[in-house]
Design a protein around this motif. Structure first.
Motif: not given
Length: 447
Positions: A294, A297-298, A300, A335, A393-394, A397-398, A400-401
């Motif tokens: 996580e 990804r934050h 990037q 991932n 990727a989606k 992202q989901t 993490d959100q």
């Protein structure tokens, strides 16, 4: 000429606890490290207990420590109990959320901000008159206290080093009301202050460097400010030379508004109990990987190398073993599922069932920006199609959100396990996560 302000939360971890339990503001409050081992934060009342009359009493070690801070809790437990101190385990979710709120408020008072640490940020106060700087600082201080209940100090200087020093002095001198602007001091008044301030209070001067400086007669900030910077550069480093220049008003460290990307990401904890079961170790490694991925990804970035480290306790009478294994990815990835698979493969390579383990760590290295990565022409791709890559990727992202909105570990891999497990670090005195968990929101009750 640039003017910098440093905003710093006073005894930040302890202040976060007091903000939600204001009845504690007149009692000693301390916060413990992982597994409730050492003291990592204390309010001023608790720090005031660190006096010579307390040395050697109530379980406190006879030799005077450098500070109560970072002392093993068991050594000071009796002393703290005698003074009715309140003890908390580290509540990282609360501190991180309060940090974000504090930095967001501070950002309202400047167009440029550098977040330096969880409780510190630099602001650009250039272009303001001395009166405007004082007003801005006092308003900032008042707003942070009013909105989130955290006391802060503000130090203002011509350089970041000077602003950091001003912040320290603002806390130590009650007459300053939590704000000190060193740009308003004439050289003689500044020199008087610096002669009374130990050299280790300068930003970047740690214990080892300050000891070496004292050996050559540099004991105070004034001594360092007036030392020959080129000579000290030869004996120490270019950073010390820059520090001296900054103490003399020459800005060498610019405001960094964009945080520098980390070259590697490590997620590590000591276990609450020694682990000799592979499934428990597997859960721990998966949990640490979820945290590291996580963060990746934050930032990037993508990862090219996954490493896993495990070790037995160093200072216990048990069989000793520690080992690390790394796996290079064919294609860089962020991932969690892919990275976790590599981590568990690495764990199998170094796991030895005859040992009892105290710690595990996951490291992501070989980091690259997540844009413009060229796939391996000859290797087998991790994602066999562009559609798979986009779906991955989606998905991340989901996840993490949802976790940011609903709380950490709301969604996680099954290999992380469920609920409280024996390997998780001890936090027997943890307070509620008031701002990030719906069931733990404080409730006001009418009399």
């Amino acid at each position: 000429m640039p003017i910098y302000a440093l905003v710093d939360g006073n005894s930040f971890y302890a202040s976060c606890q007091i903000a939600f339990q204001p009845h504690l503001k007149n009692r000693p409050v301390v916060v413990l490290s992982n597994n409730d081992g050492c003291i990592v934060a204390a309010n001023d009342i608790a720090k005031a207990l660190d006096t010579p009359k307390n040395y050697g009493t109530g379980g406190y070690r006879a030799a005077k420590p450098t500070s109560m801070m970072f002392q093993p809790y068991f050594k000071v437990a009796a002393l703290l109990k005698r003074h009715k101190a309140v003890i908390f385990s580290s509540n990282y979710e609360l501190y991180q959320d309060m940090s974000q709120r504090m930095h967001a408020i501070s950002a309202q008072f400047s167009d440029s901000q550098e977040i330096y640490s969880i409780d510190e940020s630099f602001l650009d106060f250039s272009g303001l008159t001395p009166m405007q700087r004082e007003q801005q600082a006092q308003q900032l201080k008042q707003r942070v206290m009013q909105w989130i209940g955290i006391p802060v100090a503000v130090g203002i200087g011509r350089t970041k080093t000077e602003a950091k020093l001003a912040n320290h002095l603002a806390k130590k001198l009650p007459t300053q009301n939590g704000v000190m602007d060193l740009t308003e001091f004439d050289p003689s008044a500044r020199a008087l202050l610096y002669k009374k301030t130990p050299v280790d209070k300068v930003w970047g001067i740690g214990r080892q460097v300050s000891t070496r400086l004292q050996q050559i007669g540099i004991n105070t900030v004034y001594d360092l400010q007036n030392a020959d910077n080129k000579t000290l550069r030869k004996c120490f480093s270019v950073n010390l030379e820059r520090t001296i220049r900054e103490l003399n008003g020459q800005a060498c460290f610019a405001l960094q508004q964009t945080p520098q990307a980390k070259k590697s990401i490590v997620s590590s904890r000591s276990f609450g109990l020694l682990v000799d079961d592979f499934q428990q170790m597997r859960q721990a490694v998966s949990s640490y990987m979820a945290i590291a991925a996580e963060k990746l990804r934050h930032q990037q970035h993508l990862c090219r190398v996954v490493s896993v480290y495990i070790s037995t306790p160093k200072h216990q009478a048990v069989a000793q073993y520690r080992n690390q294994h790394s796996i290079a990815l064919v294609e860089p990835s962020d991932n969690t599922i892919v990275l976790n698979k590599m981590a568990l493969t690495a764990l199998k390579e170094i796991w030895r069932p005859e040992f009892k383990y105290q710690k595990a760590a996951v490291m992501l290295s070989g980091l690259l920006p997540d844009s413009g990565i060229q796939a391996d022409l000859f290797g087998e791709p991790v994602m066999t199609s562009q559609t798979q890559a986009e779906t991955s990727a989606k998905l991340m992202q989901t996840i993490d959100q949802i976790n940011r909105k609903m709380g950490k570990k709301t969604l996680q891999l099954a290999s992380c396990g469920q609920g409280k497990t024996a390997w998780q670090m001890k936090r027997n005195l943890i307070s509620p996560r008031y701002t990030t968990r719906w069931p733990e929101i404080p409730v006001a009750k009418a009399n």
